[in-house]
Design an enzyme around this catalytic site. Sequence first.
Site, PDB file in Angstrom:
ATOM      1  N   TYR A  59       0.841  -1.205   0.000  1.00 27.96           N
ATOM      2  CA  TYR A  59       0.000   0.000   0.000  1.00 27.96           C
ATOM      3  C   TYR A  59       0.875   1.254   0.000  1.00 27.96           C
ATOM      4  CZ  TYR A  59      -3.832  -3.138   1.453  1.00 27.96           C
ATOM      5  OH  TYR A  59      -4.758  -4.156   1.538  1.00 27.96           O
ATOM      6  N   SER A 198     -13.182  -4.709   1.862  1.00 28.96           N
ATOM      7  CA  SER A 198     -14.219  -4.039   1.046  1.00 28.96           C
ATOM      8  C   SER A 198     -15.627  -4.328   1.591  1.00 28.96           C
ATOM      9  CB  SER A 198     -14.126  -4.452  -0.428  1.00 28.96           C
ATOM     10  OG  SER A 198     -12.835  -4.218  -0.942  1.00 28.96           O
ATOM     11  N   PRO A 199     -15.832  -4.177   2.915  1.00 30.64           N
ATOM     12  CA  PRO A 199     -17.145  -4.516   3.487  1.00 30.64           C
ATOM     13  C   PRO A 199     -18.238  -3.547   3.049  1.00 30.64           C
ATOM     14  CG  PRO A 199     -15.781  -3.443   5.129  1.00 30.64           C
ATOM     15  CD  PRO A 199     -14.892  -3.693   3.944  1.00 30.64           C
ATOM     16  N   LEU A 200     -17.825  -2.376   2.539  1.00 26.14           N
ATOM     17  CA  LEU A 200     -18.802  -1.416   2.005  1.00 26.14           C
ATOM     18  C   LEU A 200     -18.828  -1.456   0.479  1.00 26.14           C
ATOM     19  CD1 LEU A 200     -17.914   1.528   4.404  1.00 26.14           C
ATOM     20  CD2 LEU A 200     -19.966   0.105   4.466  1.00 26.14           C
ATOM     21  N   ALA A 201     -18.232  -2.514  -0.084  1.00 27.26           N
ATOM     22  CA  ALA A 201     -18.100  -2.608  -1.543  1.00 27.26           C
ATOM     23  C   ALA A 201     -17.491  -1.324  -2.088  1.00 27.26           C
ATOM     24  CB  ALA A 201     -19.443  -2.929  -2.202  1.00 27.26           C
ATOM     25  N   GLN A 202     -16.422  -0.897  -1.425  1.00 25.73           N
ATOM     26  CA  GLN A 202     -15.652   0.304  -1.799  1.00 25.73           C
ATOM     27  C   GLN A 202     -16.528   1.556  -1.855  1.00 25.73           C
ATOM     28  OE1 GLN A 202     -13.207  -0.861  -5.213  1.00 25.73           O
ATOM     29  NE2 GLN A 202     -11.741  -1.779  -3.776  1.00 25.73           N
ATOM     30  N   LEU A 204     -19.898   1.626  -2.420  1.00 26.93           N
ATOM     31  CA  LEU A 204     -21.194   1.435  -3.095  1.00 26.93           C
ATOM     32  C   LEU A 204     -22.335   1.379  -2.079  1.00 26.93           C
ATOM     33  CD1 LEU A 204     -22.662   0.481  -5.896  1.00 26.93           C
ATOM     34  CD2 LEU A 204     -22.702  -1.712  -4.719  1.00 26.93           C
ATOM     35  N   LEU A 205     -22.101   0.645  -0.965  1.00 22.72           N
ATOM     36  CA  LEU A 205     -23.187   0.407  -0.008  1.00 22.72           C
ATOM     37  C   LEU A 205     -23.461   1.603   0.899  1.00 22.72           C
ATOM     38  CD1 LEU A 205     -22.296  -3.321   0.796  1.00 22.72           C
ATOM     39  CD2 LEU A 205     -24.142  -2.470  -0.666  1.00 22.72           C
ATOM     40  N   GLY A 207     -24.582   4.275  -0.329  1.00 28.26           N
ATOM     41  CA  GLY A 207     -25.726   4.946  -0.956  1.00 28.26           C
ATOM     42  C   GLY A 207     -25.394   6.347  -1.437  1.00 28.26           C
TER      43      GLY A 207
HETATM   44  N1  LIG Z   1      -6.299  -8.280   1.092  1.00 26.50           N
HETATM   45  C1  LIG Z   1      -6.660  -7.668  -0.015  1.00 26.50           C
HETATM   46  O1  LIG Z   1      -6.391  -8.122  -1.133  1.00 26.50           O
HETATM   47  C2  LIG Z   1      -7.415  -6.364   0.113  1.00 26.50           C
HETATM   48  C3  LIG Z   1      -8.058  -5.800  -1.003  1.00 26.50           C
HETATM   49  C4  LIG Z   1      -8.781  -4.609  -0.821  1.00 26.50           C
HETATM   50  C5  LIG Z   1      -8.847  -4.019   0.440  1.00 26.50           C
HETATM   51  N2  LIG Z   1      -8.184  -4.580   1.505  1.00 26.50           N
HETATM   52  C6  LIG Z   1      -8.218  -3.951   2.851  1.00 26.50           C
HETATM   53  O2  LIG Z   1      -9.559  -3.696   3.213  1.00 26.50           O
HETATM   54  C7  LIG Z   1      -9.720  -2.300   3.509  1.00 26.50           C
HETATM   55  C8  LIG Z   1     -11.112  -1.867   3.128  1.00 26.50           C
HETATM   56  O3  LIG Z   1     -11.454  -2.212   1.798  1.00 26.50           O
HETATM   57  P1  LIG Z   1     -11.690  -1.114   0.656  1.00 26.50           P
HETATM   58  O4  LIG Z   1     -10.994   0.112   1.007  1.00 26.50           O
HETATM   59  O5  LIG Z   1     -11.401  -1.790  -0.636  1.00 26.50           O
HETATM   60  O6  LIG Z   1     -13.292  -0.903   0.650  1.00 26.50           O
HETATM   61  P2  LIG Z   1     -14.376  -0.394   1.719  1.00 26.50           P
HETATM   62  O7  LIG Z   1     -13.847  -0.402   3.075  1.00 26.50           O
HETATM   63  O8  LIG Z   1     -15.595  -1.179   1.403  1.00 26.50           O
HETATM   64  O9  LIG Z   1     -14.644   1.118   1.210  1.00 26.50           O
HETATM   65  C9  LIG Z   1     -13.894   2.180   1.691  1.00 26.50           C
HETATM   66  C10 LIG Z   1     -14.445   3.480   1.100  1.00 26.50           C
HETATM   67  O10 LIG Z   1     -15.837   3.608   1.374  1.00 26.50           O
HETATM   68  C11 LIG Z   1     -16.162   4.960   1.710  1.00 26.50           C
HETATM   69  N3  LIG Z   1     -16.660   4.950   3.108  1.00 26.50           N
HETATM   70  C12 LIG Z   1     -16.068   4.416   4.208  1.00 26.50           C
HETATM   71  N4  LIG Z   1     -16.810   4.594   5.306  1.00 26.50           N
HETATM   72  C13 LIG Z   1     -17.915   5.253   4.923  1.00 26.50           C
HETATM   73  C14 LIG Z   1     -19.049   5.744   5.609  1.00 26.50           C
HETATM   74  N5  LIG Z   1     -19.215   5.568   6.920  1.00 26.50           N
HETATM   75  N6  LIG Z   1     -20.011   6.397   4.890  1.00 26.50           N
HETATM   76  C15 LIG Z   1     -19.870   6.605   3.545  1.00 26.50           C
HETATM   77  N7  LIG Z   1     -18.804   6.160   2.846  1.00 26.50           N
HETATM   78  C16 LIG Z   1     -17.825   5.476   3.518  1.00 26.50           C
HETATM   79  C17 LIG Z   1     -14.875   5.758   1.546  1.00 26.50           C
HETATM   80  O11 LIG Z   1     -14.781   6.238   0.199  1.00 26.50           O
HETATM   81  P3  LIG Z   1     -15.375   7.687  -0.324  1.00 26.50           P
HETATM   82  O12 LIG Z   1     -15.587   8.550   0.868  1.00 26.50           O
HETATM   83  O13 LIG Z   1     -14.311   8.185  -1.245  1.00 26.50           O
HETATM   84  O14 LIG Z   1     -16.634   7.305  -1.050  1.00 26.50           O
HETATM   85  C18 LIG Z   1     -13.812   4.705   1.753  1.00 26.50           C
HETATM   86  O15 LIG Z   1     -12.563   4.990   1.154  1.00 26.50           O
HETATM   87  C19 LIG Z   1      -8.576  -1.595   2.759  1.00 26.50           C
HETATM   88  O16 LIG Z   1      -8.254  -0.345   3.315  1.00 26.50           O
HETATM   89  C20 LIG Z   1      -7.470  -2.615   2.933  1.00 26.50           C
HETATM   90  O17 LIG Z   1      -6.867  -2.488   4.211  1.00 26.50           O
HETATM   91  C21 LIG Z   1      -7.503  -5.748   1.345  1.00 26.50           C
END
Ligand SMILES: NC(=O)c1ccc[n+]([C@@H]2O[C@H](COP(=O)([O-])OP(=O)(O)OC[C@H]3O[C@@H](n4cnc5c(N)ncnc54)[C@H](OP(=O)(O)O)[C@@H]3O)[C@@H](O)[C@H]2O)c1
Length: 323
Positions: A59, A198-202, A204-205, A207
């Site tokens: 990262y 990606s518990p928030l589907a990056q 998407l969830l 809204g």
């Molecule tokens: N092992 C692997 O291969 C792998 C792959 C991917 C991720 N990961 C790990 O998992 C972590 C999380 O996954 P991810 O970053 O892919 O996806 P995620 O946690 O599903 O989505 C994160 C994004 O959602 C938005 N968000 C977060 N909290 C929110 C809230 N309360 N209300 C509204 N929007 C919110 C933000 O983006 P905006 O504000 O820009 O919309 C944030 O950057 C990463 O940081 C990493 O540590 C691991």
Amino acid sequence: MRYLSIGTAKEISKIGLGTWQFGSREWGYGDRYADQVARDIVRRALELGVTLFDTAEIYGFGRSERILGQALGEDRERVFLATKILPVLPVAPVVEQRAVASANRLGARSLDLYQVHQPNPVIRDGTIMRGMRALQRVGLVGEVGVSNYSLQRWRAAEEALGSRVLSNQVPYSLVARSPERDLLPYAAERGRIVLAYSPLAQGLLSGRYDQDNRPANRVRAGNPLFLPDNLARAAELIAALREVGEAHSATPAQIALAWVIRHPAVAAIPGASSVEQLEHNAAAADIDLTDGEYQALADAAARFQPITGRAAIPRLARARFGR
Ligand SMILES: NC(=O)c1ccc[n+]([C@@H]2O[C@H](COP(=O)([O-])OP(=O)(O)OC[C@H]3O[C@@H](n4cnc5c(N)ncnc54)[C@H](OP(=O)(O)O)[C@@H]3O)[C@@H](O)[C@H]2O)c1
């Protein structure tokens, strides 16, 4: 905050903090985020009882580990610190040297969880686990984990290590439910953990996005879920999240997280672009969904049929280049 009851030396919060966003160009959050906001997010997470912090050597090419280590400061010893090795050349001496480099960037005496970022397609896990065993022996690594592993390969990794591989970090959310088939039952039965990424589907969830308001950054430009057609198809699921959210005075994102961590073997590691998001995410640990709410969300998720795979590729190109 709630914690896993799994018998680890340090407590693991059900909601952790993912830090891929820290200093990574592909998220496009900029310098102020990397230099200040990321630190504020970590400090507030500590205040709110978050103990699980997840990073990786890849990262920001080490920058995320550095930012996280500096932000934690002395508190790094009391949290459950997780990082990952990218297994490009997974032979024991390389694994050992890379763990030392990660610990140095984090400023940590030891790594609570050292994860193999993804399965090496060519080399089996015997070689990497020899390095992991040595790292555990000298106390530089507490627990060993894997990421993006099938159940079969997770079990093979355990056999190669000769002891438990505590966790498998995989995508798990309302729109990515394959871990329910075999990883979750295995983890529940054997005292292992599924770390939901990606518990928030990056986002998407949350809204927050729709056809007319799509997120602009490289990560999500390459994610088919953010295609205009798929954002339109997700509207019903988002509406279901909103409806359940109203009953709990919670946002769709909080309900999406509460849904993921309802399983006893799951901890989620959402990323955050602001302190406010982190606060909301941490608070989601305390939301209790009823069985009816849980099922209604699962049903709405099952009706969401996004365009994925090969069918999504030309659409991704069109969406990106406006043709
Ligand atoms: N092992 C692997 O291969 C792998 C792959 C991917 C991720 N990961 C790990 O998992 C972590 C999380 O996954 P991810 O970053 O892919 O996806 P995620 O946690 O599903 O989505 C994160 C994004 O959602 C938005 N968000 C977060 N909290 C929110 C809230 N309360 N209300 C509204 N929007 C919110 C933000 O983006 P905006 O504000 O820009 O919309 C944030 O950057 C990463 O940081 C990493 O540590 C691991």
